[in-house]
Design a protein around this motif. Structure first.
Motif, mmCIF file in Angstrom:
data_model
loop_
_atom_site.group_PDB
_atom_site.id
_atom_site.type_symbol
_atom_site.label_atom_id
_atom_site.label_comp_id
_atom_site.label_asym_id
_atom_site.label_seq_id
_atom_site.Cartn_x
_atom_site.Cartn_y
_atom_site.Cartn_z
ATOM 1 N N LYS A 27 0.850 -1.212 0.000
ATOM 2 C CA LYS A 27 0.000 0.000 0.000
ATOM 3 C C LYS A 27 0.878 1.251 0.000
ATOM 4 O O LYS A 27 0.625 2.206 -0.749
ATOM 5 C CB LYS A 27 -0.903 -0.030 1.244
ATOM 6 N N LYS A 28 1.937 1.205 0.824
ATOM 7 C CA LYS A 28 2.819 2.371 0.939
ATOM 8 C C LYS A 28 3.558 2.617 -0.402
ATOM 9 O O LYS A 28 3.516 3.723 -0.946
ATOM 10 C CB LYS A 28 3.829 2.116 2.065
ATOM 11 N N ILE A 29 4.162 1.578 -0.927
ATOM 12 C CA ILE A 29 4.984 1.752 -2.138
ATOM 13 C C ILE A 29 4.116 2.174 -3.340
ATOM 14 O O ILE A 29 4.432 3.131 -4.038
ATOM 15 C CB ILE A 29 5.746 0.438 -2.491
ATOM 16 N N LEU A 30 2.997 1.462 -3.532
ATOM 17 C CA LEU A 30 2.168 1.776 -4.705
ATOM 18 C C LEU A 30 1.385 3.070 -4.489
ATOM 19 O O LEU A 30 1.174 3.843 -5.424
ATOM 20 C CB LEU A 30 1.225 0.617 -5.030
ATOM 21 N N GLY A 31 0.977 3.292 -3.216
ATOM 22 C CA GLY A 31 0.194 4.495 -2.890
ATOM 23 C C GLY A 31 0.974 5.754 -3.234
ATOM 24 O O GLY A 31 0.440 6.705 -3.831
ATOM 25 N N THR A 32 2.281 5.775 -2.903
ATOM 26 C CA THR A 32 3.078 6.985 -3.164
ATOM 27 C C THR A 32 3.257 7.215 -4.668
ATOM 28 O O THR A 32 3.628 8.301 -5.089
ATOM 29 C CB THR A 32 4.478 6.899 -2.510
ATOM 30 N N LYS A 33 3.012 6.206 -5.463
ATOM 31 C CA LYS A 33 3.155 6.361 -6.919
ATOM 32 C C LYS A 33 1.803 6.590 -7.594
ATOM 33 O O LYS A 33 1.653 6.427 -8.807
ATOM 34 C CB LYS A 33 3.823 5.124 -7.538
ATOM 35 N N GLY A 34 0.783 6.885 -6.807
ATOM 36 C CA GLY A 34 -0.518 7.249 -7.377
ATOM 37 C C GLY A 34 -1.463 6.090 -7.659
ATOM 38 O O GLY A 34 -2.517 6.296 -8.265
ATOM 39 N N PHE A 35 -1.109 4.879 -7.223
ATOM 40 C CA PHE A 35 -2.039 3.757 -7.419
ATOM 41 C C PHE A 35 -3.049 3.761 -6.281
ATOM 42 O O PHE A 35 -2.731 4.130 -5.145
ATOM 43 C CB PHE A 35 -1.300 2.413 -7.385
ATOM 44 N N GLU A 36 -4.262 3.316 -6.590
ATOM 45 C CA GLU A 36 -5.250 3.120 -5.540
ATOM 46 C C GLU A 36 -5.116 1.669 -5.100
ATOM 47 O O GLU A 36 -5.129 0.770 -5.951
ATOM 48 C CB GLU A 36 -6.630 3.335 -6.146
ATOM 49 N N VAL A 37 -4.928 1.423 -3.803
ATOM 50 C CA VAL A 37 -4.663 0.044 -3.367
ATOM 51 C C VAL A 37 -5.771 -0.451 -2.441
ATOM 52 O O VAL A 37 -6.110 0.201 -1.450
ATOM 53 C CB VAL A 37 -3.296 -0.042 -2.636
ATOM 54 N N ILE A 38 -6.373 -1.588 -2.783
ATOM 55 C CA ILE A 38 -7.376 -2.213 -1.914
ATOM 56 C C ILE A 38 -6.712 -3.435 -1.300
ATOM 57 O O ILE A 38 -6.098 -4.237 -2.023
ATOM 58 C CB ILE A 38 -8.605 -2.687 -2.709
ATOM 59 N N THR A 39 -6.801 -3.583 0.033
ATOM 60 C CA THR A 39 -6.150 -4.741 0.651
ATOM 61 C C THR A 39 -7.182 -5.681 1.276
ATOM 62 O O THR A 39 -8.179 -5.244 1.846
ATOM 63 C CB THR A 39 -5.157 -4.290 1.737
ATOM 64 N N LEU A 40 -6.905 -6.994 1.131
ATOM 65 C CA LEU A 40 -7.772 -8.013 1.741
ATOM 66 C C LEU A 40 -6.882 -9.039 2.433
ATOM 67 O O LEU A 40 -5.836 -9.401 1.897
ATOM 68 C CB LEU A 40 -8.579 -8.753 0.659
ATOM 69 N N GLN A 41 -7.342 -9.552 3.609
ATOM 70 C CA GLN A 41 -6.516 -10.547 4.295
ATOM 71 C C GLN A 41 -6.871 -11.977 3.908
ATOM 72 O O GLN A 41 -6.190 -12.917 4.299
ATOM 73 C CB GLN A 41 -6.628 -10.355 5.801
ATOM 74 N N SER A 42 -7.979 -12.138 3.163
ATOM 75 C CA SER A 42 -8.307 -13.479 2.653
ATOM 76 C C SER A 42 -9.028 -13.296 1.317
ATOM 77 O O SER A 42 -9.307 -12.171 0.909
ATOM 78 C CB SER A 42 -9.200 -14.226 3.639
ATOM 79 N N SER A 43 -9.329 -14.428 0.672
ATOM 80 C CA SER A 43 -9.936 -14.313 -0.656
ATOM 81 C C SER A 43 -11.466 -14.124 -0.575
ATOM 82 O O SER A 43 -12.128 -14.070 -1.604
ATOM 83 C CB SER A 43 -9.612 -15.557 -1.490
#
Ligand SMILES: Nc1ncnc2c1ncn2[C@@H]1O[C@H](COP(=O)(O)OP(=O)(O)OP(=O)(O)O)[C@@H](O)[C@H]1O
Length: 458
Positions: A27-43
């Motif tokens: 989230k941190k790496i992609l977020g700083t490059k302007g990507f929107e990041v959705i995170t999930l802990q399972s499928s």
């Protein structure tokens, strides 16, 4: 269901991993490059988010599910979103299995920010192809970063029908890798046929590859199918391709280019539906520069290249290979060897294995037979012999010296003794690989075996 990239908004990346630290890092790496990041802990609920995402990053070993199975299910349902697998595991099955789907890549944990960004960007521009089912049957060992890269390439090679050139020193595993490609390709139900090029006398090479019809030459008493025909529908593996003489290379080029050939003595052109894989331990690029290998043939056979590094450059693989070969030897021979003592393992790790995995395998088998049960305490390996080239000692001088020191009554056996000595030495050097040694000496494997019978009867 076709996945369409949404070009008007920020790219949306969906990340599934049961480790919070991984989710936060991405989230941190992609977020700083302007990507929107959705995170999930399972499928759970994944499919809902997929519809609004451009890229999926998924851990292979989720707490309650395997990421590869999740993607297999998604692909079956028609979700062909590009996928990046995240993994701690570098075994062949995992990496090949993950690389088998179209539009996938795989990243090894711990993640590195530069590599993550590079692969994410690369995957967002991916062209989607149909999925090919994956077979989990074949086993090639390797947990090093170098083998991880090899497995990824194998995964790619399984998805297409390009000609593959596998390079690397003798005994690194070129043949096992080519089998693995076949076993995981759509051709796996069809034959896998090997042609050890130098093992065949060159004047019989065409007959061996393309076959012949009755009467094509003296001794052609019946029609004979060539390897190209025997491999129909499957894979033809041409080993030691760098050894092929220049004039035969033109014949091979015509076959590789047109995937068709004429059996000797026949005027009927035969189509060959075969996947071609080539291997060599020679430096073909250098041979091209030196005019020893045709440039056009080189480009044709190396549409895809796979380089397998020598074992001394991937020592992390040794432990796993040792365990694997011990288990195999125990099962085959009926011994009960339980592993290797620390000192003995250190000796292996300090050795440079000029014969690579083949040498290690032979050493393990030999030691397992001697040890029978319990742990292996020592290995009978000798420090590398350094070859001293005496430039002042010419071939002529060597022969003069030999003649001076050979009594006249021994002269009748001299040729045979030289031949036997040479074969023995080369077999030692190439860990008993008879096809290789026959090729190097320019004789057939049969001839070599006859000479060997000579050795053992002496
Ligand atoms: N990664 C691996 N995992 C398991 N076995 C391996 C691996 N690599 C090589 N081997 C074993 O080592 C031996 C030599 O491998 P292989 O014949 O594929 O080498 P090669 O590079 O084709 O050798 P050459 O150039 O001499 O023909 C085989 O018995 C093979 O099973």
């Amino acid at each position: 269901m076709v996945h369409i990239l949404n070009k008007d908004k920020n790219m949306r990346v969906l990340v599934v991993d049961d480790e919070c630290c991984v989710l936060n890092f991405v989230k941190k790496i992609l977020g700083t490059k302007g990507f929107e990041v959705i995170t999930l802990q399972s499928s759970k609920g994944l499919e809902d988010y997929l519809l609004i995402s451009d890229l999926l990053l998924i851990d292979i070993k989720l707490e309650d599910e395997n990421g590869i199975d999740v993607v297999e299910r998604l692909r079956t349902k028609g979700f062909n979103i590009p996928v990046i697998f995240l993994t701690d595991y570098t075994d062949a099955n995992t990496v090949i299995s993950a690389s088998r789907f179209s539009a996938t890549n795989i990243l090894k944990k711990p993640l590195n920010d530069e590599e993550l960004l590079r692969v994410v960007k690369e995957m967002l521009g991916y062209n989607l192809n149909p999925t090919i089912p994956y077979s989990r049957e074949y086993k090639v060992i390797g947990s090093s970063k170098a083998m991880f890269e090899v497995f990824k390439k194998i995964g790619l090679a399984c998805q297409n029908d390009l000609n593959v050139l596998i390079t690397g020193e003798t005994g690194v595993g070129k043949e096992v890798v080519s089998r693995l490609i076949h076993e995981n390709s759509p051709r796996k139900e069809k034959p896998f046929v090997i042609l050890h090029c130098p093992a065949i006398p060159w004047d019989l090479f065409e007959a061996e590859l393309f076959g012949y019809v009755k009467g094509a030459f003296t001794g052609a008493l019946v029609d004979k199918k060539g390897k190209a025909k025997l491999a129909e529908g499957g894979t033809l593996f041409l080993d030691e391709i760098g050894d092929i003489p220049y004039k035969l290379q033109a014949k091979l080029l015509a076959f590789v280019e047109r995937k068709s050939y004429f059996s000797l003595g026949s005027s009927k052109e035969e189509k060959a539906d075969v996947r071609l894989i080539f291997a060599t331990n020679r430096d073909l690029k250098k041979m091209v520069e030196e005019g020893k290998f045709r440039e056009d043939l080189y480009h044709r056979i190396s549409q895809m290249g796979i380089y397998i590094p020598p074992l001394r450059e991937r020592k992390e693989d040794i432990k796993q290979l040792v365990d694997y070969f011990i288990a195999f030897a125990n099962a085959e021979i009926g011994t009960m060897v339980e592993g290797v003592e620390e000192e003995a393992m250190k000796k292996l790790m300090d050795y440079s294995f000029p014969g690579n995995v083949r040498e290690l395998k032979n050493l393990i088998y030999k030691t397992v037979i001697e040890t029978k049960f319990g742990k292996i305490k020592d290995f009978d390996i000798h420090p590398e012999k350094t070859t001293v080239y005496n430039t002042t000692c010419s071939f002529d001088r060597f022969i003069d010296m030999l003649l001076d020191s050979t009594p006249e009554e021994d002269l009748p056996n001299l040729l045979e003794r030289i031949e036997v000595y040479l074969i023995k030495k080369l077999l030692e050097k190439y860990s008993g690989n008879k096809s290789k040694v026959a090729g190097l000496l320019g004789i057939s494997r049969n001839t070599l075996e006859n000479r060997l019978r000579g050795i053992f009867s002496n």
